[in-house]
Motif scaffolding. Structure first.
Motif, short mmCIF file in Angstrom:
data_model
loop_
_atom_site.label_atom_id
_atom_site.label_comp_id
_atom_site.label_asym_id
_atom_site.label_seq_id
_atom_site.Cartn_x
_atom_site.Cartn_y
_atom_site.Cartn_z
N GLU B 8 0.83 -1.20 0.00
CA GLU B 8 0.00 0.00 0.00
C GLU B 8 0.87 1.25 0.00
N ARG B 109 1.05 -11.80 8.76
CA ARG B 109 -0.20 -11.12 8.52
C ARG B 109 -0.66 -11.43 7.10
N HIS B 110 -1.90 -11.74 6.99
CA HIS B 110 -2.41 -12.15 5.68
C HIS B 110 -2.34 -11.03 4.64
N HIS B 111 -1.99 -11.41 3.43
CA HIS B 111 -2.10 -10.48 2.32
C HIS B 111 -2.32 -11.24 1.03
N GLU B 126 -3.46 -5.63 0.80
CA GLU B 126 -4.43 -6.04 1.80
C GLU B 126 -5.66 -5.20 1.51
N ASN B 127 -6.82 -5.80 1.52
CA ASN B 127 -8.02 -5.00 1.30
C ASN B 127 -9.15 -5.52 2.17
N GLN B 128 -9.40 -4.77 3.21
CA GLN B 128 -10.39 -5.21 4.19
C GLN B 128 -11.79 -5.31 3.60
N GLU B 129 -12.08 -4.44 2.65
CA GLU B 129 -13.41 -4.50 2.04
C GLU B 129 -13.63 -5.82 1.34
N GLU B 131 -12.10 -8.59 1.96
CA GLU B 131 -12.19 -9.64 2.98
C GLU B 131 -13.60 -9.72 3.56
N LYS B 132 -14.15 -8.54 3.79
CA LYS B 132 -15.49 -8.50 4.37
C LYS B 132 -16.52 -9.13 3.42
N GLN B 134 -15.97 -11.31 1.18
CA GLN B 134 -15.76 -12.75 1.14
C GLN B 134 -16.52 -13.44 2.27
N GLU B 135 -16.43 -12.84 3.43
CA GLU B 135 -17.17 -13.38 4.58
C GLU B 135 -18.66 -13.43 4.29
#
Lengths: 168, 168
Positions: B8, B109-111, B126-129, B131-132, B134-135
């Motif tokens: 990033e 840490r995951h990436h 890394e992209n939290q959005e 990941e979210k 995906q959940e």
DNA sequence: TTTGTTGCAAAACATTTGCACCCTG
DNA sequence: CAGGGTGCAAATGTTTTGCAACAAA
């Protein structure tokens, strides 16, 4: 890990030998011409093999299958044509580990996989929001995105229930 | 505490030469012993190289770098040890197309990865959005997510420029 | 001392390429 | 009949392996 089209309900990955597409020689010729190439017997037989055979095949496997119908064929021809097909996105190349590449006729509709780590069941999904975010990430780093692989691994509902049953 | 350098904000993937971990010889020995192997100079130097060098390296690159510090080293040793490390999950192998495999110390840490299909360069993100989302997908299908693989493939800025240069 | 490890060279393996001949358009 | 396509064999590039010498525990 197996990648299954229409995995829902399949008990056994071997059942993947079913035809995915229902294409005729006419379609094959169209595909070849769309790439600006000449129509040859070899190319028709290779396409036929991809359309009728097992879903994911290696170049060697294609070569062997094709050799039955067309014994003079050399493997260079198979490799060369598979490369053309891949470049033109008529075929999708899947590589795993150091294993030989596997090929499949590109599915009409893009999809990702959600795989159960316990029973191997595969659910296909499509999520435009995720796709959009992927584009954004690529753009941010100056990449021109060509494709992606998204595989989610987890435990399906049935296996979650099974686990709980065993614990009890 | 490990220091993770994220892509990033990096303008140029080459900048990923920064150290990702801050490991000492003591740590390296522990890793080797945890795998049930003997501690040798070669193995220490290879680990040192992985910890200090560019983040994603090919076996050949490791071999070349290592050869400065340890000229007698053969590449078979590099391949053999990288395989051990990969099997034991101390190192993660990234393979793309027919390009040589690239290795990195398994991140704490995951990436995910953004890989150039032409030169093999890898950018981490890394992209939290994502990941979210995906959940959410997993939940929708009743899955309990355990992990995932997201690999984006495209052409990096440099390779885009190179292509244009050739076309001209 | 015993067993694992190394370096070297050769092998294995998938894939690509050079070239003379052949066939499609 | 011109230019792409083919088969063959040789080349390429990465990774693996056999083996005798060597080093760690």
């Amino acid at each position: 890990m197996s990648e299954v089209i229409l995995a829902e309900g399949l008990q056994n990955p071997e059942e993947q030998v079913l035809k995915r597409e229902n294409l005729t020689e006419k379609d094959f010729k169209k595909i070849i011409r769309q790439m600006g190439l000449k129509v040859t017997q070899q190319r028709l037989v290779i396409l036929e093999t991809l359309a009728e055979g097992r879903v994911h095949v290696t170049a060697q496997e294609v070569f062997e299958i094709v050799n039955d119908k067309f014994p003079e064929m050399g493997f260079a021809t198979v490799y060369r044509f598979l490369r053309k097909l891949t470049e033109n996105n008529f075929v999708t190349e899947v590589r795993m580990g150091g294993l030989p590449a596997r090929y499949e006729l590109t599915p009409k509709r893009h999809h990702d996989h959600l795989t159960c780590v316990q029973c191997g069941k595969i659910v296909e999904f499509e999520n435009q929001e995720i796709e959009k975010l992927q584009e954004q990430v690529a753009k941010k780093f100056g990449f021109e995105l060509t494709n992606h692989v998204l595989e989610l691994y987890g435990k399906c509902r049935d296996c979650q229930l099974n686990s709980k049953r065993k614990e009890a």
